[in-house]
Design an enzyme around this catalytic site. Sequence first.
Site, PDB file in Angstrom:
ATOM      1  N   ARG A  66     -13.154  13.306   4.868  1.00 46.89           N
ATOM      2  CA  ARG A  66     -11.773  13.046   4.438  1.00 46.89           C
ATOM      3  C   ARG A  66     -11.475  13.851   3.161  1.00 46.89           C
ATOM      4  O   ARG A  66     -10.407  14.417   3.003  1.00 46.89           O
ATOM      5  CB  ARG A  66     -11.558  11.559   4.152  1.00 46.89           C
ATOM      6  CG  ARG A  66     -11.914  10.590   5.260  1.00 46.89           C
ATOM      7  CD  ARG A  66     -10.855  10.515   6.331  1.00 46.89           C
ATOM      8  NE  ARG A  66     -10.949  11.643   7.257  1.00 46.89           N
ATOM      9  CZ  ARG A  66     -11.908  11.781   8.191  1.00 46.89           C
ATOM     10  NH1 ARG A  66     -12.861  10.883   8.336  1.00 46.89           N
ATOM     11  NH2 ARG A  66     -11.925  12.825   8.995  1.00 46.89           N
ATOM     12  N   GLN A  98      -0.323   3.608  -1.378  1.00 50.20           N
ATOM     13  CA  GLN A  98      -1.486   3.117  -0.646  1.00 50.20           C
ATOM     14  C   GLN A  98      -2.352   4.288  -0.197  1.00 50.20           C
ATOM     15  O   GLN A  98      -3.438   4.085   0.320  1.00 50.20           O
ATOM     16  CB  GLN A  98      -1.033   2.316   0.581  1.00 50.20           C
ATOM     17  CG  GLN A  98      -0.231   1.074   0.250  1.00 50.20           C
ATOM     18  CD  GLN A  98       0.331   0.420   1.497  1.00 50.20           C
ATOM     19  OE1 GLN A  98       1.319   0.862   2.070  1.00 50.20           O
ATOM     20  NE2 GLN A  98      -0.301  -0.651   1.927  1.00 50.20           N
ATOM     21  N   HIS A 116      -5.080   1.747  -3.709  1.00 50.82           N
ATOM     22  CA  HIS A 116      -6.245   1.730  -2.822  1.00 50.82           C
ATOM     23  C   HIS A 116      -7.288   2.786  -3.191  1.00 50.82           C
ATOM     24  O   HIS A 116      -8.140   3.132  -2.367  1.00 50.82           O
ATOM     25  CB  HIS A 116      -5.809   1.898  -1.358  1.00 50.82           C
ATOM     26  CG  HIS A 116      -5.081   0.702  -0.823  1.00 50.82           C
ATOM     27  ND1 HIS A 116      -4.329   0.732   0.329  1.00 50.82           N
ATOM     28  CD2 HIS A 116      -4.983  -0.577  -1.293  1.00 50.82           C
ATOM     29  CE1 HIS A 116      -3.806  -0.467   0.554  1.00 50.82           C
ATOM     30  NE2 HIS A 116      -4.179  -1.278  -0.417  1.00 50.82           N
ATOM     31  N   GLY A 182       7.377   4.635   4.494  1.00 49.83           N
ATOM     32  CA  GLY A 182       6.285   5.008   5.398  1.00 49.83           C
ATOM     33  C   GLY A 182       5.117   4.048   5.410  1.00 49.83           C
ATOM     34  O   GLY A 182       3.972   4.481   5.533  1.00 49.83           O
ATOM     35  N   SER A 184       3.405   0.437   7.130  1.00 51.18           N
ATOM     36  CA  SER A 184       3.474  -0.351   8.355  1.00 51.18           C
ATOM     37  C   SER A 184       3.923  -1.781   8.091  1.00 51.18           C
ATOM     38  O   SER A 184       4.322  -2.497   8.995  1.00 51.18           O
ATOM     39  CB  SER A 184       2.093  -0.390   9.005  1.00 51.18           C
ATOM     40  OG  SER A 184       1.200  -1.097   8.169  1.00 51.18           O
ATOM     41  N   ASN A 208      11.573   4.389   6.787  1.00 46.88           N
ATOM     42  CA  ASN A 208      10.409   4.407   7.674  1.00 46.88           C
ATOM     43  C   ASN A 208      10.764   5.109   8.977  1.00 46.88           C
ATOM     44  O   ASN A 208      11.924   5.200   9.364  1.00 46.88           O
ATOM     45  CB  ASN A 208       9.955   2.965   7.957  1.00 46.88           C
ATOM     46  CG  ASN A 208       8.474   2.878   8.260  1.00 46.88           C
ATOM     47  OD1 ASN A 208       7.711   3.785   7.932  1.00 46.88           O
ATOM     48  ND2 ASN A 208       8.065   1.796   8.885  1.00 46.88           N
TER      49      ASN A 208
END
Length: 242
Positions: A66, A98, A116, A182, A184, A208
């Site tokens: 990543r 996030q 995060h 953006g 969820s 979104n």
Amino acid sequence: MGGMNGKSNGIRNIVVLTGAGVSAESGIDTFRASDGLWEQHRVEDVATPEAFERDPDLVQRFYDMRREAVQTKDPNPAHFALAKLQRELDGNLLIVTQNIDDLHERAGAEDVLHMHGEILNAWCTSCDVRSRWTGTLIERPACPECGDAALRPDIVWFGEMPYRMDEIFDAIREADLFVSIGTSGAVYPAAGFVRDAKSLGVATLELNLERSQGSHWFDESRLGPAGTIVPEWVQEILDNKG
Ligand SMILES: [Zn+2]
């Protein structure tokens, strides 16, 4: 900039929460709540403290990949628009993300709160110091601070406490507008920010791709790709038409 033509919308302080939908248009794949997979891995295998204890090589390799991938990606118009808003707003814009990538910063944003964690940080579990890290961790390199081979990705895993929650709540309390972009609406505690905002009388807006699980909590929802609707919204705010 915006101050000279009046403050018809009364918006000075804004808290923006960004999620996977903002990085997706830069080609970054993130954890999908829909099927619980992240790059073909179950989150239980790569994104929990238990997984790291069980199979540290698998987890380190996953984040090494990543980390390498993020450095080949570029910010998109949504990142640039938010950085511009932060510069030109006649007030404060706190960007809470996030996302673990550094695309907000590379677009010019400052003071980005990574709740995060950050993929380009290594966190030493021995001395607790975080170091900027662009290479790999699989070979167990020494911590630049203490020399111990105790570095892990500086990522908040499932079951761990997100960073700087008090600061986020304080900023929402001071805000005139809370905007979720953006996300969820499925991952707590971030999914609960809109309810905190509403209970404090803060206006709420969702930008979104599609209606989210939490859409009904927002005063207004605008649907479309972040790279299109975020720059449009930013221009509205700066034109004081919000
Ligand atoms: Zn250390």
